[in-house]
Design an enzyme around this catalytic site. Structure first.
Site, PDB file in Angstrom:
ATOM      1  N   CYS A 131       0.850  -1.190   0.000  1.00  0.00           N
ATOM      2  CA  CYS A 131       0.000   0.000   0.000  1.00  0.00           C
ATOM      3  C   CYS A 131       0.886   1.240   0.000  1.00  0.00           C
ATOM      4  O   CYS A 131       1.878   1.288   0.738  1.00  0.00           O
ATOM      5  CB  CYS A 131      -0.887  -0.018   1.247  1.00  0.00           C
ATOM      6  N   HIS A 173      -9.105  -3.409  -2.356  1.00  0.00           N
ATOM      7  CA  HIS A 173      -8.144  -2.619  -1.575  1.00  0.00           C
ATOM      8  C   HIS A 173      -8.548  -1.144  -1.576  1.00  0.00           C
ATOM      9  O   HIS A 173      -8.527  -0.486  -0.524  1.00  0.00           O
ATOM     10  CB  HIS A 173      -6.743  -2.831  -2.176  1.00  0.00           C
ATOM     11  N   GLU A 174      -8.911  -0.617  -2.745  1.00  0.00           N
ATOM     12  CA  GLU A 174      -9.251   0.816  -2.840  1.00  0.00           C
ATOM     13  C   GLU A 174     -10.582   1.118  -2.170  1.00  0.00           C
ATOM     14  O   GLU A 174     -10.736   2.157  -1.517  1.00  0.00           O
ATOM     15  CB  GLU A 174      -9.249   1.269  -4.297  1.00  0.00           C
ATOM     16  N   HIS A 177     -10.094   1.505   1.465  1.00  0.00           N
ATOM     17  CA  HIS A 177      -9.541   2.799   1.874  1.00  0.00           C
ATOM     18  C   HIS A 177     -10.651   3.812   2.162  1.00  0.00           C
ATOM     19  O   HIS A 177     -10.527   4.645   3.056  1.00  0.00           O
ATOM     20  CB  HIS A 177      -8.650   3.372   0.763  1.00  0.00           C
TER      21      HIS A 177
HETATM   22 ZN    ZN Z   1      -3.532   1.280  -0.206  1.00  0.00          ZN
END
Ligand code: ZN
Length: 220
Positions: A131, A173-174, A177
């Site tokens: 990341c 993953h995004e 966030h």
């Molecule tokens: Zn990340």
């Protein structure tokens, strides 16, 4: 797993002000690192806090920051903006065996607002990921192999698209966030490697050697 985050305390006016500061700074912004609370908040859903021009400029800037990093995704909170916006693109050259084992296919650039995900099927796979907000480290993360993404395009169009393999990993993953979740929250912590150790020892197409060597995800 419950990973509930507190909603952002940024008002629409403060989001707009923060974006204006970044857009007019004249230099690319630095990427916020783990430990900053903005990465742990539920970002505000996009509801027109920016003008169309500002949104377009911000997306272009995020595209540039992602390329420079380099990375395959960047979420607005990583620039200190608690807004449900992320950019994604994976056009990197990858070794053929790595691409086959990891299901890594090119992902054309796109920006997503207010994404929501649900897994498709029960299959989950673990691979190393990193990341841009956790410099220098990588860890193995088990994630659903396929997922359906609902989101709003920057022009306001609602979209639904299915992703699998590495593309599904990037999308998850995004989206995490924007919900205050870092990949480390979902990682096999015994797999944690710094970049040099990962490159020297665990960069094979799959994680079987790392599992044995570090003792995570044991066979049952
Ligand atoms: Zn990340």
């Amino acid at each position: 797993m419950s990973l509930d985050a507190q909603p952002t305390d940024f008002s629409a006016a403060r989001i707009q002000e923060t974006v204006q500061q970044i857009l007019t700074a004249g230099v690319l912004p630095t990427i916020v690192q783990a430990g900053h609370p903005v990465l742990r908040q539920l970002a505000a859903p996009y509801s027109g806090q920016l003008s169309d021009a500002e949104l377009g400029q911000l997306i272009d800037l995020m595209h540039s920051v992602m390329h420079k990093a380099p990375g395959v995704g960047l979420a607005a909170p990583q620039l200190g903006i608690p807004l449900q916006l992320a950019v994604l693109e994976d056009q990197f050259e990858v070794d053929a065996e790595v691409a086959a084992v990891r299901g890594r296919e090119p992902l054309p650039f796109f920006a997503m607002l207010n994404p929501a995900l649900r897994p498709l099927g029960a299959s989950a796979v673990a691979f190393y990921e990193g990341c841009l907000s956790v410099n220098g480290l990588q860890a193995a993360v088990m994630r659903p192999e396929s997922a359906r993404l609902d989101y709003t395009a920057p022009d306001g169009t609602p979209k639904a698209q299915d992703f699998s393999g590495w593309q599904a990993r990037i999308v998850q993953h995004e989206t995490d966030h924007l919900h205050g979740i870092l990949y480390l929250d979902r990682a096999e912590l015994r797999s944690l490697s710094n970049n040099a150790e990962y490159s020297a020892r665990w960069a094979q197409p799959d994680i079987s050697l790392a599992r044995q060597g570090l003792g995570f995800l044991p066979d049952r």
